[in-house]
Scaffold this motif. Structure first.
Motif, PDB file in Angstrom:
ATOM      1  N   LEU A  59      -6.705  18.303  -5.277  1.00  0.00           N
ATOM      2  CA  LEU A  59      -7.043  18.274  -3.855  1.00  0.00           C
ATOM      3  C   LEU A  59      -5.838  18.628  -2.974  1.00  0.00           C
ATOM      4  CD1 LEU A  59      -9.360  15.161  -3.771  1.00  0.00           C
ATOM      5  CD2 LEU A  59     -10.011  17.540  -3.337  1.00  0.00           C
ATOM      6  N   GLY A  60      -4.750  18.994  -3.606  1.00  0.00           N
ATOM      7  CA  GLY A  60      -3.572  19.386  -2.841  1.00  0.00           C
ATOM      8  C   GLY A  60      -2.936  18.230  -2.097  1.00  0.00           C
ATOM      9  N   LEU A  61      -3.091  17.029  -2.657  1.00  0.00           N
ATOM     10  CA  LEU A  61      -2.574  15.840  -1.967  1.00  0.00           C
ATOM     11  C   LEU A  61      -1.195  15.426  -2.481  1.00  0.00           C
ATOM     12  CD1 LEU A  61      -5.847  13.692  -1.909  1.00  0.00           C
ATOM     13  CD2 LEU A  61      -4.957  15.201  -0.121  1.00  0.00           C
ATOM     14  N   ALA A  62      -0.631  16.219  -3.369  1.00  0.00           N
ATOM     15  CA  ALA A  62       0.648  15.815  -3.973  1.00  0.00           C
ATOM     16  C   ALA A  62       1.795  16.732  -3.561  1.00  0.00           C
ATOM     17  CB  ALA A  62       0.519  15.812  -5.502  1.00  0.00           C
ATOM     18  N   ASP A  63       1.550  17.555  -2.532  1.00  0.00           N
ATOM     19  CA  ASP A  63       2.581  18.542  -2.190  1.00  0.00           C
ATOM     20  C   ASP A  63       3.479  18.109  -1.033  1.00  0.00           C
ATOM     21  OD1 ASP A  63       0.878  18.675  -0.072  1.00  0.00           O
ATOM     22  OD2 ASP A  63       0.359  20.788  -0.310  1.00  0.00           O
ATOM     23  N   GLY A  64       3.286  16.899  -0.558  1.00  0.00           N
ATOM     24  CA  GLY A  64       4.148  16.414   0.513  1.00  0.00           C
ATOM     25  C   GLY A  64       3.622  16.705   1.907  1.00  0.00           C
ATOM     26  N   SER A  65       2.493  17.409   1.993  1.00  0.00           N
ATOM     27  CA  SER A  65       1.959  17.736   3.314  1.00  0.00           C
ATOM     28  C   SER A  65       1.249  16.539   3.942  1.00  0.00           C
ATOM     29  CB  SER A  65       0.997  18.922   3.215  1.00  0.00           C
ATOM     30  OG  SER A  65      -0.074  18.616   2.337  1.00  0.00           O
ATOM     31  N   VAL A  66       0.848  15.596   3.122  1.00  0.00           N
ATOM     32  CA  VAL A  66       0.173  14.404   3.615  1.00  0.00           C
ATOM     33  C   VAL A  66       0.701  13.176   2.878  1.00  0.00           C
ATOM     34  CG1 VAL A  66      -1.981  15.548   4.271  1.00  0.00           C
ATOM     35  CG2 VAL A  66      -1.682  14.725   1.936  1.00  0.00           C
ATOM     36  N   GLU A  67       0.436  12.034   3.471  1.00  0.00           N
ATOM     37  CA  GLU A  67       0.843  10.777   2.842  1.00  0.00           C
ATOM     38  C   GLU A  67      -0.381  10.142   2.180  1.00  0.00           C
ATOM     39  OE1 GLU A  67       2.079   6.326   4.240  1.00  0.00           O
ATOM     40  OE2 GLU A  67       2.450   7.983   5.613  1.00  0.00           O
ATOM     41  N   VAL A  68      -0.294   9.902   0.911  1.00  0.00           N
ATOM     42  CA  VAL A  68      -1.410   9.342   0.149  1.00  0.00           C
ATOM     43  C   VAL A  68      -1.051   7.938  -0.313  1.00  0.00           C
ATOM     44  CG1 VAL A  68      -2.908   9.629  -1.858  1.00  0.00           C
ATOM     45  CG2 VAL A  68      -2.049  11.644  -0.647  1.00  0.00           C
ATOM     46  N   VAL A  69      -1.945   6.999  -0.033  1.00  0.00           N
ATOM     47  CA  VAL A  69      -1.727   5.616  -0.446  1.00  0.00           C
ATOM     48  C   VAL A  69      -2.887   5.193  -1.342  1.00  0.00           C
ATOM     49  CG1 VAL A  69      -1.376   3.246   0.322  1.00  0.00           C
ATOM     50  CG2 VAL A  69      -0.552   5.139   1.731  1.00  0.00           C
ATOM     51  N   HIS A  70      -2.554   4.657  -2.481  1.00  0.00           N
ATOM     52  CA  HIS A  70      -3.553   4.185  -3.447  1.00  0.00           C
ATOM     53  C   HIS A  70      -3.780   2.703  -3.167  1.00  0.00           C
ATOM     54  CE1 HIS A  70      -4.528   3.838  -8.063  1.00  0.00           C
ATOM     55  NE2 HIS A  70      -5.586   3.648  -7.310  1.00  0.00           N
ATOM     56  N   ARG A 100     -10.260   6.191  12.015  1.00  0.00           N
ATOM     57  CA  ARG A 100      -9.082   6.198  12.895  1.00  0.00           C
ATOM     58  C   ARG A 100      -8.065   7.253  12.471  1.00  0.00           C
ATOM     59  NH1 ARG A 100      -8.101  -0.346  13.354  1.00  0.00           N
ATOM     60  NH2 ARG A 100     -10.154  -0.866  14.147  1.00  0.00           N
ATOM     61  N   GLY A 101      -8.562   8.401  12.113  1.00  0.00           N
ATOM     62  CA  GLY A 101      -7.668   9.501  11.815  1.00  0.00           C
ATOM     63  C   GLY A 101      -7.165   9.554  10.394  1.00  0.00           C
ATOM     64  N   SER A 102      -7.486   8.556   9.613  1.00  0.00           N
ATOM     65  CA  SER A 102      -7.111   8.589   8.203  1.00  0.00           C
ATOM     66  C   SER A 102      -8.373   8.741   7.358  1.00  0.00           C
ATOM     67  CB  SER A 102      -6.367   7.320   7.800  1.00  0.00           C
ATOM     68  OG  SER A 102      -5.111   7.260   8.429  1.00  0.00           O
ATOM     69  N   ARG A 103      -8.199   9.300   6.177  1.00  0.00           N
ATOM     70  CA  ARG A 103      -9.354   9.564   5.324  1.00  0.00           C
ATOM     71  C   ARG A 103      -9.379   8.598   4.149  1.00  0.00           C
ATOM     72  NH1 ARG A 103     -13.399  12.679   5.248  1.00  0.00           N
ATOM     73  NH2 ARG A 103     -12.745  13.429   7.292  1.00  0.00           N
ATOM     74  N   PHE A 104     -10.489   7.929   4.004  1.00  0.00           N
ATOM     75  CA  PHE A 104     -10.678   6.978   2.908  1.00  0.00           C
ATOM     76  C   PHE A 104     -11.613   7.622   1.890  1.00  0.00           C
ATOM     77  CE2 PHE A 104      -9.094   2.831   4.617  1.00  0.00           C
ATOM     78  CZ  PHE A 104      -8.637   3.317   5.844  1.00  0.00           C
ATOM     79  N   ALA A 105     -11.126   7.777   0.685  1.00  0.00           N
ATOM     80  CA  ALA A 105     -11.929   8.455  -0.334  1.00  0.00           C
ATOM     81  C   ALA A 105     -11.931   7.649  -1.627  1.00  0.00           C
ATOM     82  CB  ALA A 105     -11.378   9.854  -0.602  1.00  0.00           C
ATOM     83  N   THR A 106     -13.106   7.564  -2.216  1.00  0.00           N
ATOM     84  CA  THR A 106     -13.237   6.905  -3.526  1.00  0.00           C
ATOM     85  C   THR A 106     -13.705   7.934  -4.534  1.00  0.00           C
ATOM     86  OG1 THR A 106     -13.859   4.826  -2.466  1.00  0.00           O
ATOM     87  CG2 THR A 106     -14.338   5.034  -4.816  1.00  0.00           C
ATOM     88  N   ILE A 126      -8.344   5.864  -2.407  1.00  0.00           N
ATOM     89  CA  ILE A 126      -7.089   6.340  -1.829  1.00  0.00           C
ATOM     90  C   ILE A 126      -7.287   6.544  -0.323  1.00  0.00           C
ATOM     91  CG2 ILE A 126      -6.315   7.461  -3.951  1.00  0.00           C
ATOM     92  CD1 ILE A 126      -7.102  10.150  -2.628  1.00  0.00           C
ATOM     93  N   ILE A 127      -6.189   6.419   0.382  1.00  0.00           N
ATOM     94  CA  ILE A 127      -6.192   6.695   1.814  1.00  0.00           C
ATOM     95  C   ILE A 127      -5.214   7.839   2.064  1.00  0.00           C
ATOM     96  CG2 ILE A 127      -5.744   5.781   4.120  1.00  0.00           C
ATOM     97  CD1 ILE A 127      -6.250   2.986   3.017  1.00  0.00           C
ATOM     98  N   VAL A 128      -5.705   8.864   2.741  1.00  0.00           N
ATOM     99  CA  VAL A 128      -4.847   9.964   3.145  1.00  0.00           C
ATOM    100  C   VAL A 128      -4.552   9.739   4.633  1.00  0.00           C
ATOM    101  CG1 VAL A 128      -4.536  12.448   3.251  1.00  0.00           C
ATOM    102  CG2 VAL A 128      -5.976  11.445   1.458  1.00  0.00           C
TER     103      VAL A 128
END
Lengths: 132, 137
Positions: A59-70, A100-106, A126-128
């Motif tokens: 999903l391209g979430l590991a390239d530093g463009s976004v902050e991902v929290v598990h 609120r501007g963050s994405r919650f995905a399961t 995870i929360i992006v």
């Protein structure tokens, strides 16, 4: 495809996962598990970790463009996985919402062996942050 | 022969370990998770955490290790867990991984042990909380 464009229920293409004895040993060493018998079995959580890493990478979430929290994790194991065994990961996006501007995905993941028997199952939330 | 923890209140053998940045790097390589929040000090400094954090799955691996040690033939064959990551672990911090048998139930000829999971830092801050369930066949 970016995460925000995917609908709940989206099924990711199945993909193969093989964890070699060398990789299992490296994993056990990294987590400090000196009792793991990696010539016989892959540490249980290594399978789940590998699946989650694939999902985040795709999903391209590991390239530093976004902050991902598990934030939460469920896992269940049917049987131990043997080093070098071929598994298939079937992942489905169970939920995907903006709050609120963050994405919650399961994401739900099934791990199947070559006989298509389930060996493990996992669900990760995870929360992006500021991703929408 | 090891005796399995099967009585409510019984504690599993605790794991106490300090997580280092070298370990985080090794974990990133082993698990394939190279998110810069774990590896890139400059990137991590701009996040709300202010510095690099360990992978939650690295700490969770220790929970699984504890359960494997306590239930060697059962955890990987029918075990399940559900946890929440409550706080980040910063490299250099110690974590204390503990489990306590909460209850034991018998259903359909299967005895299932429910274990309360807790991972805490030196100051008692909770890192992971949750439950694990291990069938004893």
């Amino acid at each position: 495809m970016p995460l925000q464009d995917l609908d709940p229920g989206h099924e990711f293409p199945p993909e193969s996962l093989i964890i070699s004895e060398t990789e299992a040993t490296a994993y056990a060493a990294a987590v400090g598990d000196t009792s793991a018998r990696t010539s016989e079995r892959v540490p249980s959580m290594a399978v789940i970790a590998a699946g989650l890493s694939r999902f985040i990478e795709h999903l391209g979430l590991a390239d530093g463009s976004v902050e991902v929290v598990h934030t939460s994790q469920e896992a269940s194991f049917v049987r131990p996985v043997t080093p070098g065994e071929t598994l298939e990961i079937r992942a489905t996006l169970r939920s995907n919402a903006d709050r609120r501007g963050s994405r919650f995905a399961t994401v739900d993941m099934l791990f199947l062996d070559s006989a298509e028997e389930q060996v493990a199952e996992a669900s990760s939330l995870i929360i992006v942050v500021n991703a929408s | 022969m090891t005796t399995l923890p099967l009585s409510p209140g019984e504690k599993l053998e605790q794991i106490d370990r300090t997580i280092t940045q070298e370990q985080v790097q090794a974990y990133a390589n082993a698990a394939g998770d190279h998110n810069p929040i774990h590896l890139d000090a400059e990137f991590a400094a701009k996040t709300p955490f202010g510095r690099r954090i360990a992978h939650g799955m690295l700490t969770l691996a220790m929970v699984s290790e504890m359960l494997t040690t306590a239930y060697p033939d059962n955890w990987a064959s029918g075990g399940r867990l559900k946890v929440r990551f409550r706080a980040p672990v910063f490299p250099g911090e110690a974590v204390h991984v503990s489990g306590e048998v909460k209850k034991v139930t018998d259903k359909d000829s299967v005895r299932t042990v429910e274990i309360t999971i807790a991972v805490k830092k030196d100051d008692g801050e909770g890192v992971i909380t949750g439950q694990a369930f291990v069938p004893i066949r």
